[in-house]
Design an enzyme around this catalytic site. Sequence first.
Site, PDB file in Angstrom:
ATOM      1  N   GLU A  27      -3.429  12.539  -6.979  1.00 37.66           N
ATOM      2  CA  GLU A  27      -3.227  11.598  -8.078  1.00 37.66           C
ATOM      3  C   GLU A  27      -3.511  12.263  -9.425  1.00 37.66           C
ATOM      4  O   GLU A  27      -4.600  12.784  -9.631  1.00 37.66           O
ATOM      5  CB  GLU A  27      -4.165  10.400  -7.897  1.00 37.66           C
ATOM      6  CG  GLU A  27      -4.114   9.807  -6.496  1.00 37.66           C
ATOM      7  CD  GLU A  27      -5.287   8.899  -6.209  1.00 37.66           C
ATOM      8  OE1 GLU A  27      -5.751   8.211  -7.143  1.00 37.66           O
ATOM      9  OE2 GLU A  27      -5.739   8.859  -5.053  1.00 37.66           O
ATOM     10  N   HIS A  47      -1.609   6.678  -8.613  1.00 45.21           N
ATOM     11  CA  HIS A  47      -2.234   6.823  -7.285  1.00 45.21           C
ATOM     12  C   HIS A  47      -1.169   7.199  -6.238  1.00 45.21           C
ATOM     13  O   HIS A  47      -0.865   6.434  -5.327  1.00 45.21           O
ATOM     14  CB  HIS A  47      -2.904   5.490  -6.934  1.00 45.21           C
ATOM     15  CG  HIS A  47      -3.905   5.537  -5.827  1.00 45.21           C
ATOM     16  ND1 HIS A  47      -3.734   6.295  -4.694  1.00 45.21           N
ATOM     17  CD2 HIS A  47      -5.097   4.907  -5.679  1.00 45.21           C
ATOM     18  CE1 HIS A  47      -4.776   6.113  -3.891  1.00 45.21           C
ATOM     19  NE2 HIS A  47      -5.616   5.276  -4.474  1.00 45.21           N
ATOM     20  N   ASP A  78     -12.292  12.579  -0.502  1.00 43.94           N
ATOM     21  CA  ASP A  78     -12.137  11.695  -1.662  1.00 43.94           C
ATOM     22  C   ASP A  78     -12.811  12.391  -2.845  1.00 43.94           C
ATOM     23  O   ASP A  78     -13.991  12.193  -3.112  1.00 43.94           O
ATOM     24  CB  ASP A  78     -12.782  10.334  -1.369  1.00 43.94           C
ATOM     25  CG  ASP A  78     -12.459   9.291  -2.437  1.00 43.94           C
ATOM     26  OD1 ASP A  78     -11.811   9.661  -3.444  1.00 43.94           O
ATOM     27  OD2 ASP A  78     -12.857   8.121  -2.273  1.00 43.94           O
ATOM     28  N   ARG A  92       0.861  -1.182   0.000  1.00 42.41           N
ATOM     29  CA  ARG A  92       0.000   0.000   0.000  1.00 42.41           C
ATOM     30  C   ARG A  92       0.896   1.229   0.000  1.00 42.41           C
ATOM     31  O   ARG A  92       1.833   1.325   0.776  1.00 42.41           O
ATOM     32  CB  ARG A  92      -0.904   0.038   1.239  1.00 42.41           C
ATOM     33  CG  ARG A  92      -1.694   1.361   1.345  1.00 42.41           C
ATOM     34  CD  ARG A  92      -2.664   1.380   2.492  1.00 42.41           C
ATOM     35  NE  ARG A  92      -3.773   0.464   2.287  1.00 42.41           N
ATOM     36  CZ  ARG A  92      -4.839   0.717   1.529  1.00 42.41           C
ATOM     37  NH1 ARG A  92      -4.941   1.867   0.884  1.00 42.41           N
ATOM     38  NH2 ARG A  92      -5.799  -0.166   1.412  1.00 42.41           N
ATOM     39  N   ARG A 145      -1.922  -3.228 -11.449  1.00 40.87           N
ATOM     40  CA  ARG A 145      -1.131  -3.145 -10.203  1.00 40.87           C
ATOM     41  C   ARG A 145      -0.945  -4.508  -9.553  1.00 40.87           C
ATOM     42  O   ARG A 145      -0.204  -4.640  -8.578  1.00 40.87           O
ATOM     43  CB  ARG A 145      -1.793  -2.171  -9.225  1.00 40.87           C
ATOM     44  CG  ARG A 145      -3.117  -2.662  -8.679  1.00 40.87           C
ATOM     45  CD  ARG A 145      -3.921  -1.538  -8.026  1.00 40.87           C
ATOM     46  NE  ARG A 145      -5.120  -2.108  -7.413  1.00 40.87           N
ATOM     47  CZ  ARG A 145      -5.415  -2.014  -6.130  1.00 40.87           C
ATOM     48  NH1 ARG A 145      -4.603  -1.383  -5.300  1.00 40.87           N
ATOM     49  NH2 ARG A 145      -6.529  -2.551  -5.652  1.00 40.87           N
TER      50      ARG A 145
END
Length: 313
Positions: free
Chosen positions: A270, A166, A211, A65, A88
């Site tokens: 991002e 990201h 977010d 992460r 990913r």
Amino acid sequence: MAAAGGDKLPMEMCKGINGLDKVVLREARGSSAEVYLYGGHVTSWKNDHGEELLFAVFKPPKPIRGGIPICFPQFASHGGLESHGFARNRVWSIESDPPPFPTNSASKAHVDLILKPTEEDLKIWPHSFEFRLRVALGPGGDLLLTSRVRNTSTDGKPFSFTFAYHTYFAVSDISEVRVEGLETLDYLDNLQSKERFTEQGDAITFESEIDKIYLSTPTKIAILDHEKKRTFVVRKDGLPDAVVWNPWDKRAKAIADLGDEEYKHMLCVEAAAVEKPITLKPGEEWKGRLELSAVPSSYCSGQLDPQKVLQSS
């Protein structure tokens, strides 16, 4: 393995966590980066003082992460695939002789990776593609990522995808951070069913979960870390959107591989293409470029100096 004269090699293959293959890039002045072949995933970017500039945690058996995961061919849940797509979670290959790469960096500290779909990938996303990723360190320690996606299908059909780098930045304290360059822009709020709003603040500051997908963003965004007196500058091409994310305390507790307090020391900004998917006809190629730099900054009459950063080229 060292080069003649004891100098470290600008690019070196070695084993990383859990025996996974990784590439270490080193720039002559001391900055470095690490890229895992698993995910084409940048996990570390250090300045010439050895300070880590990205936030990353590894708690097996979870995937890594943090760092800079590649979201392709889908960002988050914007489609029918697993969240953030499959790139990913695939092992990329090193490409020793990539096609000509128009780039501003003549850095020797770079690696070229390539990803092609497996038979399993084609079952869930039936499109032939080649995804080339170059990761490079510039002479001043800047980190450059260039992605090239080509439609290699022979069936004459176009395909569409969404995408994001990201990036998890390491910050001293999220409540002491501000983001400049996104003020007055429209955004989609993922915490409110992707509803569209307009940013009202003169800079983005953080006091709760965020977010948001900012739309039609400038090519340059600044992340000002007051406590560290450091500014991250994000420059991007081919990526019109910018996602800003921090889980804050309640959400962080629900994320198994994130410590309860670790949200305070990370911020995701991002470079992305989410609102309008990119469509490629057979033979067409898309290029998306990200350049990250970290510069010193200091207070100046209540503002941090690098307004200049956003205005300079």
